[in-house]
Design a protein around this motif. Structure first.
Motif, PDB file in Angstrom:
ATOM      1  N   LEU A  40      36.888  31.673  38.712  1.00 14.70           N
ATOM      2  CA  LEU A  40      36.329  32.361  37.545  1.00 14.70           C
ATOM      3  C   LEU A  40      37.071  33.659  37.243  1.00 14.70           C
ATOM      4  O   LEU A  40      36.654  34.437  36.414  1.00 14.70           O
ATOM      5  CB  LEU A  40      34.852  32.667  37.759  1.00 14.70           C
ATOM      6  N   GLU A  43      40.057  35.704  33.565  1.00 14.49           N
ATOM      7  CA  GLU A  43      40.101  36.921  32.755  1.00 14.49           C
ATOM      8  C   GLU A  43      40.862  38.037  33.487  1.00 14.49           C
ATOM      9  O   GLU A  43      41.699  38.717  32.907  1.00 14.49           O
ATOM     10  CB  GLU A  43      38.667  37.365  32.446  1.00 14.49           C
ATOM     11  N   VAL A  93      32.288  31.299  43.213  1.00  9.66           N
ATOM     12  CA  VAL A  93      31.800  31.907  41.975  1.00  9.66           C
ATOM     13  C   VAL A  93      31.857  33.429  42.094  1.00  9.66           C
ATOM     14  O   VAL A  93      32.439  34.121  41.249  1.00  9.66           O
ATOM     15  CB  VAL A  93      30.363  31.436  41.667  1.00  9.66           C
ATOM     16  N   SER A  95      33.541  35.254  44.228  1.00  9.55           N
ATOM     17  CA  SER A  95      34.901  35.766  44.417  1.00  9.55           C
ATOM     18  C   SER A  95      35.670  35.797  43.099  1.00  9.55           C
ATOM     19  O   SER A  95      36.455  36.717  42.849  1.00  9.55           O
ATOM     20  CB  SER A  95      35.669  34.905  45.419  1.00  9.55           C
ATOM     21  N   LEU A  97      34.345  36.248  40.160  1.00 11.34           N
ATOM     22  CA  LEU A  97      33.830  37.404  39.426  1.00 11.34           C
ATOM     23  C   LEU A  97      34.457  38.686  39.946  1.00 11.34           C
ATOM     24  O   LEU A  97      34.847  39.564  39.175  1.00 11.34           O
ATOM     25  CB  LEU A  97      32.316  37.503  39.590  1.00 11.34           C
ATOM     26  N   TRP A 227      37.655  33.783  29.760  1.00 13.13           N
ATOM     27  CA  TRP A 227      36.413  33.000  29.849  1.00 13.13           C
ATOM     28  C   TRP A 227      36.449  31.843  28.863  1.00 13.13           C
ATOM     29  O   TRP A 227      35.944  30.749  29.157  1.00 13.13           O
ATOM     30  CB  TRP A 227      35.204  33.904  29.593  1.00 13.13           C
ATOM     31  N   LEU A 230      38.336  29.138  30.431  1.00 12.84           N
ATOM     32  CA  LEU A 230      37.502  28.385  31.371  1.00 12.84           C
ATOM     33  C   LEU A 230      36.630  27.380  30.627  1.00 12.84           C
ATOM     34  O   LEU A 230      36.468  26.232  31.066  1.00 12.84           O
ATOM     35  CB  LEU A 230      36.600  29.353  32.145  1.00 12.84           C
TER      36      LEU A 230
ATOM     37  N   MET B 155      29.547  34.524  27.317  1.00 16.37           N
ATOM     38  CA  MET B 155      29.917  34.550  25.890  1.00 16.37           C
ATOM     39  C   MET B 155      28.912  35.395  25.102  1.00 16.37           C
ATOM     40  O   MET B 155      29.271  36.105  24.167  1.00 16.37           O
ATOM     41  CB  MET B 155      29.908  33.123  25.316  1.00 16.37           C
ATOM     42  N   LEU B 343      32.415  39.780  50.389  1.00 17.48           N
ATOM     43  CA  LEU B 343      32.434  38.320  50.367  1.00 17.48           C
ATOM     44  C   LEU B 343      33.253  37.785  51.529  1.00 17.48           C
ATOM     45  O   LEU B 343      32.902  36.787  52.140  1.00 17.48           O
ATOM     46  CB  LEU B 343      33.015  37.831  49.036  1.00 17.48           C
TER      47      LEU B 343
END
Lengths: 310, 359
Positions: A40, A43, A93, A95, A97, A227, A230, B155, B343
């Motif tokens: 993800l 961007e 997800v 990571s 971000l 985005w 994606l 979005m 993480l």
């Protein structure tokens, strides 16, 4: 308002330019997702590509060297993601971000002294004979090298995924990493390569944005393009040609709303600026409705960490 | 090479140490970054983490500021954490925060200059409704058509930002504002003002609500069956289905709950510290809250402290901007790095690492 002010051939040509960053970034992500990884951070990788490409482009005076730097920067950032999710087994997800937040920050930091500078020009390469075809010539055969490369990569990625052994291996890793592992394929290595490729493509996409499409550096200039890329991958059903068509439709909406703004149509600019994002949502809804029973085309292991147990 | 062995139980010590180590590593690498930016790393780190709390010159202003900036982060992160537990990824809290503020402020300003004790509570309610309606779009699309909620909610942030521009330049613009963008200042409208609770500090109702919500979410997650159902959906969707839970209901609930809290944070901010709807109203709390949720290990109490730490980096970051000329984006890099370390460190929480001997 005078709609006839909009020249259709020029409109299509600028649509292609507007779509090219999306095509490049989405193609990269397509390969990443086919290997079973959901990144993800598109961007973030795009904006790093945009800033690195712009800086190197300005310093060297060559847009091409800038574009290469953009690829390297995107790839480097994606390596960080690859390390965290493949070696450290972190949630993909989250990571992704983190990669976007980090990338936006680094880019703002690096780009600050370069705000408001003009970038070096990239020359258009007219394809002889073909560019003289009326209308079609203007639309398709008077572009810069990167546009042609993006089209060639669509073809190459399609060939790679459907006709080559290496592509089959990549897909098998994405479909079921445990089976691929037991067949002796190096899941981690293959995913590393796929992620790096995705990063480089996103980087070039970003570089194209700052060096050709805009061409300038402004903070946060990707404005959600990563985005949308994606979303395009989902929209395409993980197929390169549909991805290209999808990207051109999105590019078309963007260009149309920009043209409408320019000729002073009686719609608020803010409303027009929403169009690409609303169109993305609409496209996602339509594509999900049409195959509601399961996402055909989505790799089986998309987003799942691989832990070597044997 | 090494081999990963899954732990049977998540180590509680390590899961507490993770955030601490991550903050430490971030300071270290961040310090190196500051060095390359030509700023004295020790001075910068001290100014971010120490001076806002301890320095006599700054702390009287900074300490309340930490709570003021922490409140929206905590509120939003609490809502997000519930979804994250269930593998429902609302990353559009920034948009829900904006819409909450616009909804609430539009209601209050439409009644201006009427004064009534009912305006404030109704306005807050409208803020919550605004945020939850905005999050209901990805929720409905996810539940009805299985559309990816990550992409839709994100979005909608860009759409919300355009609506914010519309509001500040158009339908909410202050008619007495000499043509400048931005709405009337709510702090000058006593029925709608989220005024400070402790004189001279700026601490407002939102700070108090963020504390109450920590308690509420603690009870919800650890003392109520809904909390268990949400965790079950995240850890094992199949088991969740077998136990008769309706996953769609839970997904819908997770998304609208997080939207409501983001909306609440938005209305508290616009009626309080921000004062008015304007183009630059949103400053990224909705995205930073994602980091807060993870830094707090998706645990309400953890999120409370994480929100304060993150607010500290904001307040300290502002100090370094003024005093050391450190670019604003450096703090964003800092926050991104923190999330990476967090993480990554989860590996040690979930797995034991064994070195394999040479065979």
């Amino acid at each position: 308002m005078d709609l006839s002010e909009i020249n259709f051939a020029v409109l299509v040509a600028s649509l292609i330019v507007a779509s090219t960053p999306l095509v490049l970034a989405a193609l990269g992500e397509l390969i990443v997702e086919k290997s079973g990884v959901l990144n993800l951070g598109v961007e973030g990788m795009m904006i790093i590509g945009a800033v690195a490409g712009f800086i190197v482009g300005v310093e060297t005076g060559s847009a091409y060297i800038g574009m290469m730097a953009a690829a390297v920067a995107g790839a480097l950032l994606s390596l960080l993601f690859a390390f965290i999710i493949l070696i450290m087994q972190a949630n993909q997800v989250a990571s992704g971000l983190a990669l976007t937040i980090f990338g936006l920050g680094i880019a703002a930091l690096m780009g600050h002294p370069y705000t408001g500078i003009k970038s070096p020009q990239i020359s258009t390469i007219s394809i002889p004979i073909l560019n003289e075809i009326p209308i079609l010539g203007t639309m398709f055969f008077q572009h810069d090298l990167i546009v042609y490369l993006s089209l060639i990569s669509v073809l190459m990625i399609w060939y790679f995924l459907t006709r080559m052994r290496a592509g089959l291996i990549l897909r098998s890793v994405g479909e079921d990493h445990d089976v691929a592992h037991s067949l002796g394929y190096r899941v981690i290595t293959i995913r590393f390569l796929a992620i790096t490729f995705g990063g480089a493509m996103a980087g070039v996409g970003g570089g194209y944005l700052s060096l050709v499409r805009v061409p300038q550096w402004t903070e946060g200039m990707t404005a959600g393009a990563g985005w949308i890329a994606l979303a395009l991958v989902v929209f395409s059903g993980w197929r390169p040609f549909r991805l290209l068509i999808g990207a051109y439709i999105f590019g078309g909406i963007t260009i149309l709303q920009l043209n409408l703004q320019a000729i002073g149509v009686n719609i608020n600019i803010a409303v027009l600026s929403m169009a690409p994002y609303l169109a993305t949502i609409l496209a996602l809804v339509l594509i999900s409705m049409s195959r509601f029973r399961g996402n055909r085309g989505a790799p089986g292991c998309l987003g799942i960490s691989f832990v070597k147990t044997v | 090479m090494f081999k990963l062995i899954p732990r049977e139980n998540v180590s509680p010590v390590l899961s507490l140490l993770g955030p601490l180590f991550s903050v430490g590593f971030t300071m270290l690498i961040g310090g190196i970054l500051f060095y390359f930016l030509g700023v004295d790393p020790f001075a910068a780190i001290k100014m971010i983490f120490w001076d806002p709390l301890m320095s006599e010159t700054f702390s009287t202003y900074s300490i309340p500021q930490i709570f003021i900036k922490g409140a929206p982060l905590i509120l939003i992160a609490l809502g997000l954490s519930v979804g994250f537990k269930a593998n429902v990824w609302n990353i559009g809290a920034e948009g829900q925060y904006i819409m909450g503020a616009i909804f609430g402020a539009s209601f209050a300003l439409s009644l201006y200059p009427l004064e009534s004790i009912m305006i404030f509570p109704t306005m807050v309610l409208m803020g919550i409704i605004g945020g939850s309606l905005w999050s209901m779009i990805p929720a409905l699309l996810k539940v009805k058509f299985n559309v990816n909620e990550i992409l839709v909610s994100l979005m909608l942030v860009y759409v919300a930002e355009q609506i914010l521009a519309l509001a500040s330049l158009g339908f909410l613009r202050n008619p007495d504002g000499a043509g400048f963008p931005g709405s009337r200042n709510l702090s000058q409208y006593s029925s709608a003002s989220n005024s400070e609770l402790i004189m001279g500090t700026g601490i407002h109702l939102g700070v108090l609500l963020s504390l109450l919500m920590v308690v509420f979410f603690y009870v919800l997650l650890f003392r109520h069956s809904l909390g268990f159902k949400i965790k079950l959906l995240g850890n094992s969707p199949k088991a969740s289905g077998f136990s008769g839970d309706n996953p769609n209901k839970l997904i819908f609930l997770c998304l609208t709950l997080s939207g409501s809290l983001a909306g609440l944070a938005g209305i508290m901010e616009v009626a309080g510290p921000a004062g008015q709807i304007n183009i630059d109203f949103n400053v990224g709390y909705g995205f930073t809250a994602i980091i807060v949720a993870f830094l707090g290990r998706l645990n309400p109490v953890g999120i409370f402290f994480a929100g304060l730490v993150m607010a500290l980096t904001y307040v300290g970051g502002e100090l370094t901007q003024f005093m050391l000329n450190l670019p604003a984006a450096a703090i964003q890099v800092f926050q991104g790095m923190l999330l990476f370390f967090l993480l990554s460190f989860d590996l040690f929480v979930h797995y034991k690492i064994k070195l394999k001997g040479n065979k």
